[in-house]
Design a protein around this motif. Structure first.
Motif, PDB file in Angstrom:
ATOM      1  N   ILE A  34      -0.835   3.408 -11.761  1.00  0.00           N
ATOM      2  CA  ILE A  34      -0.123   3.840 -10.549  1.00  0.00           C
ATOM      3  C   ILE A  34      -0.953   3.991  -9.336  1.00  0.00           C
ATOM      4  N   ALA A  35      -2.273   4.384  -9.562  1.00  0.00           N
ATOM      5  CA  ALA A  35      -3.142   4.378  -8.450  1.00  0.00           C
ATOM      6  C   ALA A  35      -3.428   2.850  -7.888  1.00  0.00           C
ATOM      7  N   ILE A  36      -3.047   1.774  -8.480  1.00  0.00           N
ATOM      8  CA  ILE A  36      -3.543   0.539  -8.158  1.00  0.00           C
ATOM      9  C   ILE A  36      -2.238  -0.115  -7.354  1.00  0.00           C
ATOM     10  N   ALA A  37      -1.106   0.607  -7.533  1.00  0.00           N
ATOM     11  CA  ALA A  37       0.161   0.061  -7.093  1.00  0.00           C
ATOM     12  C   ALA A  37       0.230  -0.023  -5.614  1.00  0.00           C
ATOM     13  N   PRO A  38      -0.464   0.612  -4.762  1.00  0.00           N
ATOM     14  CA  PRO A  38      -0.397   0.610  -3.382  1.00  0.00           C
ATOM     15  C   PRO A  38      -1.043  -0.788  -3.061  1.00  0.00           C
ATOM     16  N   LEU A  39      -2.286  -0.841  -3.844  1.00  0.00           N
ATOM     17  CA  LEU A  39      -3.009  -2.219  -3.302  1.00  0.00           C
ATOM     18  C   LEU A  39      -2.191  -3.286  -3.823  1.00  0.00           C
ATOM     19  N   PHE A  40      -1.424  -3.376  -4.510  1.00  0.00           N
ATOM     20  CA  PHE A  40      -0.617  -4.697  -5.009  1.00  0.00           C
ATOM     21  C   PHE A  40       0.567  -5.015  -4.034  1.00  0.00           C
ATOM     22  N   ILE A  41       1.089  -3.659  -3.131  1.00  0.00           N
ATOM     23  CA  ILE A  41       1.722  -4.062  -2.222  1.00  0.00           C
ATOM     24  C   ILE A  41       1.125  -4.408  -0.903  1.00  0.00           C
ATOM     25  N   VAL A  42      -0.086  -4.018  -0.919  1.00  0.00           N
ATOM     26  CA  VAL A  42      -0.840  -4.579   0.261  1.00  0.00           C
ATOM     27  C   VAL A  42      -0.955  -6.351  -0.062  1.00  0.00           C
ATOM     28  N   TRP A  43      -1.199  -6.496  -1.052  1.00  0.00           N
ATOM     29  CA  TRP A  43      -1.764  -7.812  -1.443  1.00  0.00           C
ATOM     30  C   TRP A  43      -0.288  -8.761  -1.592  1.00  0.00           C
ATOM     31  N   ALA A  92       7.930  -0.775 -13.323  1.00  0.00           N
ATOM     32  CA  ALA A  92       8.627  -1.213 -12.203  1.00  0.00           C
ATOM     33  C   ALA A  92       9.329  -0.299 -11.210  1.00  0.00           C
ATOM     34  N   VAL A  93       9.549   1.007 -11.831  1.00  0.00           N
ATOM     35  CA  VAL A  93      10.182   1.988 -10.758  1.00  0.00           C
ATOM     36  C   VAL A  93       8.968   2.537  -9.851  1.00  0.00           C
ATOM     37  N   VAL A  94       7.721   2.726 -10.587  1.00  0.00           N
ATOM     38  CA  VAL A  94       6.580   3.059  -9.789  1.00  0.00           C
ATOM     39  C   VAL A  94       6.582   2.067  -8.618  1.00  0.00           C
ATOM     40  N   GLY A  95       6.618   0.867  -8.943  1.00  0.00           N
ATOM     41  CA  GLY A  95       6.262  -0.242  -7.877  1.00  0.00           C
ATOM     42  C   GLY A  95       7.292  -0.024  -6.690  1.00  0.00           C
ATOM     43  N   GLU A  96       8.623   0.515  -7.030  1.00  0.00           N
ATOM     44  CA  GLU A  96       9.473   0.564  -6.109  1.00  0.00           C
ATOM     45  C   GLU A  96       9.414   1.837  -5.177  1.00  0.00           C
ATOM     46  N   PHE A  97       8.715   2.799  -6.082  1.00  0.00           N
ATOM     47  CA  PHE A  97       8.457   4.117  -5.008  1.00  0.00           C
ATOM     48  C   PHE A  97       7.423   3.716  -4.206  1.00  0.00           C
ATOM     49  N   VAL A  98       6.213   3.067  -4.260  1.00  0.00           N
ATOM     50  CA  VAL A  98       5.228   2.721  -3.501  1.00  0.00           C
ATOM     51  C   VAL A  98       5.545   2.032  -2.317  1.00  0.00           C
ATOM     52  N   GLY A  99       6.588   0.872  -2.538  1.00  0.00           N
ATOM     53  CA  GLY A  99       7.190   0.017  -1.334  1.00  0.00           C
ATOM     54  C   GLY A  99       8.302  -0.791  -1.821  1.00  0.00           C
ATOM     55  N   GLY A 100       9.272  -0.840  -0.922  1.00  0.00           N
ATOM     56  CA  GLY A 100      10.342  -1.620  -1.156  1.00  0.00           C
ATOM     57  C   GLY A 100      11.661  -0.983  -0.677  1.00  0.00           C
ATOM     58  N   ASN A 101      12.728  -1.679  -0.695  1.00  0.00           N
ATOM     59  CA  ASN A 101      14.065  -1.373  -0.194  1.00  0.00           C
ATOM     60  C   ASN A 101      15.100  -1.701  -1.354  1.00  0.00           C
ATOM     61  N   GLU A 102      14.783  -1.763  -2.398  1.00  0.00           N
ATOM     62  CA  GLU A 102      15.610  -2.059  -3.678  1.00  0.00           C
ATOM     63  C   GLU A 102      15.092  -1.370  -4.698  1.00  0.00           C
TER      64      GLU A 102
END
Lengths: 284, 278
Positions: A129-138, A215-225
């Protein structure tokens, strides 16, 4: 002539029972009424605390308000559920592919084991979960970072269970295969792989529910879907009925995926001990 | 190794007829096996020699841990000797041999396959002709009394029935030699007697060479034409006894035969454990 015509017939054989449809239905009722009763009880408690005004509706919406939200926004919810389900399934499928491959490498190559295993363990210690923001950046706000998080989170239980499964093979079975002149591919396909499936499936059941979380954590961190986005937005608007609706749909997705894996297990492993007839396993 | 099927002519005939003048089925000569366990070296077999002629039924009896199973694994090529030579039908064993049938103490069945398909794996791996393999499976199922249990999964079968499946699997490709490692050791006494009778009948019917390891003196004497007696570790064959019993052996009659008593007593004395074994 065989001697069992003269001696007593061989003992210890249980008939190969194929339960009738009515028996299966009775079995289903027997297995499901207890959890259903518990759910009903929880539902009643939920209804009671809201109808008595014990908890304010903006904190916990009434079951009625939640169901109303579910129905009124069904199109919106289905659209976002579809997104989350797709991310989950794609992430899970890729995690299975990579996980099984990694497990085979680990079991067959001592070098791969020494190289991969410690790194895998180390990677597992890092909270995904802590790496998730990094993936959004990348990778941006789209589909791929969610899938990647789902893969990462589902990968570990698959590798671990598959390695255990491939190692669970009876060593005498491998020696027998050698006396049959079996090559490595035959030994793998006919003996090792089928022997590993029960272990793999227990890993898959853990992994598929984790993939939803990913998947839900990814959506929490960034996205509009996706359902994560739905929940986050409802949260921002203090729209608790929508928040509850999102949670219910999300749990539903997880449960359906879990049971799909169970169904696959049942179809693929009819021989497995956990699938044997109840008559043999229950005492009364 | 392919083409093990269709040696039927040689193998299904009278054992004596297939018996070449000199060719031994199994020849183990001056073989020693050392295992390295941590820093110490264990001598499992010490300069052991054993010959088994074609069509012969030889039993190896000895105390636990004397290297009986090691001897079988050497013959199968699952293990390499530290010194000495092992050969099957005059060709030296250098790796796992496919021209054998092997039966372990545990049936070692694939639990996801039915009895019939557990037997069939032998044919699948050897890529035998399906039609011929199926006919052979029917024949073996009939011969071992498995009829009616073909579609049962291993967990639905008793120990004796499981071992019958393992025996069928080992016989499917008509191996010229059958290696059996305490095949009935895990069965109850009654089932074991029954299996002994059946195995002896199967040996008479197929003419296959059998090398059987057992820790039961009675089993060894009832089944075999010759019994090799081994010493405790480091194991070696200390004596080979010819069993003076007819090829056609009724179980009860054999048990009370003076030749049976003489042979079992002799083996007991050799093992230095009068009444202590079996």
């Amino acid at each position: 002539m065989s001697s069992n015509t003269t001696a007593s017939p061989p003992t210890g054989v249980t008939p190969h029972a194929r339960p009738a449809a009515s028996a299966r239905a009775a079995d289903l009722v027997d297995r499901s009424w207890r959890p259903l009763a518990l759910l009903l009880a929880l539902f009643l408690v939920w209804w009671a605390v809201t109808v008595t005004g014990l908890i304010q509706p903006y904190l916990v919406p009434s079951p009625g308000a939640t169901i109303e939200t579910l129905v009124d926004n069904s199109g919106y919810l289905i659209q976002h559920t579809w997104i989350t389900t797709l991310e989950t399934v794609v992430g899970f499928a890729l995690a299975v592919a990579f996980g099984v491959l990694a497990a085979v490498l680990i079991v067959y190559s001592p070098t791969a084991e020494k190289t991969l295993y410690p790194v895998l363990l180390f990677a597992q210690v890092i909270p995904k979960i802590a790496i998730a923001p990094l993936f959004i950046v990348w990778l941006g706000f789209g589909f791929s970072p969610k899938v990647l998080i789902a893969i990462l989170i589902a990968f570990f239980p698959i590798v671990i269970s598959m390695v255990a499964g491939l190692r669970a093979v009876d060593p005498e079975m491998l020696e027998l295969a050698a006396t049959m002149g079996a090559g490595p591919l035959q030994t793998f396909g006919k003996i090792r792989l089928p022997a590993s499936l029960p272990h793999l499936f227990s890993g898959l059941k853990v992994a598929v529910t984790l993939a939803v979380t990913g998947a839900v954590v990814g959506e929490f961190v960034g996205g509009n879907e996706g359902l994560g986005f739905v929940i986050l937005q409802a949260n921002g608007n203090i729209d608790t009925p929508m928040l509850f609706a999102g949670l219910i749909v999300m749990s539903f997705v997880g449960v359906v995926l879990f049971f799909l894996i169970e169904l696959a297990e049942k179809l693929l492993l009819p021989w497995h001990p956990s699938r044997r007839s109840n008559a043999a396993t229950t005492a009364f | 190794m392919t083409g093990a099927h269709d040696q039927a002519g040689v193998l299904d005939g009278d054992p004596a007829a297939a018996d070449g003048a000199t060719a031994a089925a199994v020849r183990i000569e001056d073989v020693s096996v050392r295992f390295r366990a941590r820093k110490t070296e264990v001598l499992a077999l010490d300069d052991t020699t054993l010959r088994v002629g074609r069509g012969e039924f030889v039993a190896i009896a000895g105390p636990s841990g004397c290297g009986k199973s090691t001897l079988l694994k050497l013959a199968a090529g699952l293990l390499r000797p530290s010194s000495g030579t092992v050969s099957l039908f005059d060709s030296e064993v250098t790796g796992p041999r496919a021209d054998i049938g092997y039966v372990f103490q545990r049936a070692a069945l694939l639990e996801w396959r039915t009895a019939r398909r557990n037997i069939a794996i032998q044919a699948e791996i050897r890529r035998m002709d399906t039609g011929a393999a199926n006919r052979r499976i029917d024949e073996l199922i009939e011969m071992t009394g498995l009829a009616g249990f073909e579609d049962a999964y291993p967990h639905e079968l008793s120990g004796g029935m499981q071992q019958r499946v393992a025996l069928c699997r080992a016989l499917l490709h008509r191996p010229p030699v059958l290696l059996m490692d305490e095949p009935f050791g895990a069965l109850d006494a009654l089932t074991r007697e029954q299996m002994n009778v059946e195995l002896h009948r199967i040996w008479r019917e197929t003419g296959t060479t059998i090398l059987l390891v057992t820790h039961s003196i009675a089993e060894a004497v009832y089944l075999a034409g010759r019994v090799a007696v081994m010493s405790a570790r480091p194991g070696r064959v200390i004596e080979t006894l010819d069993i003076e019993l007819p090829d056609q052996r009724d179980y009860a009659a054999t048990m009370s035969d003076p030749a049976f008593a003489a042979a079992t007593n002799r083996i007991r004395r050799l093992l230095g454990a009068e009444g202590g074994i079996d």
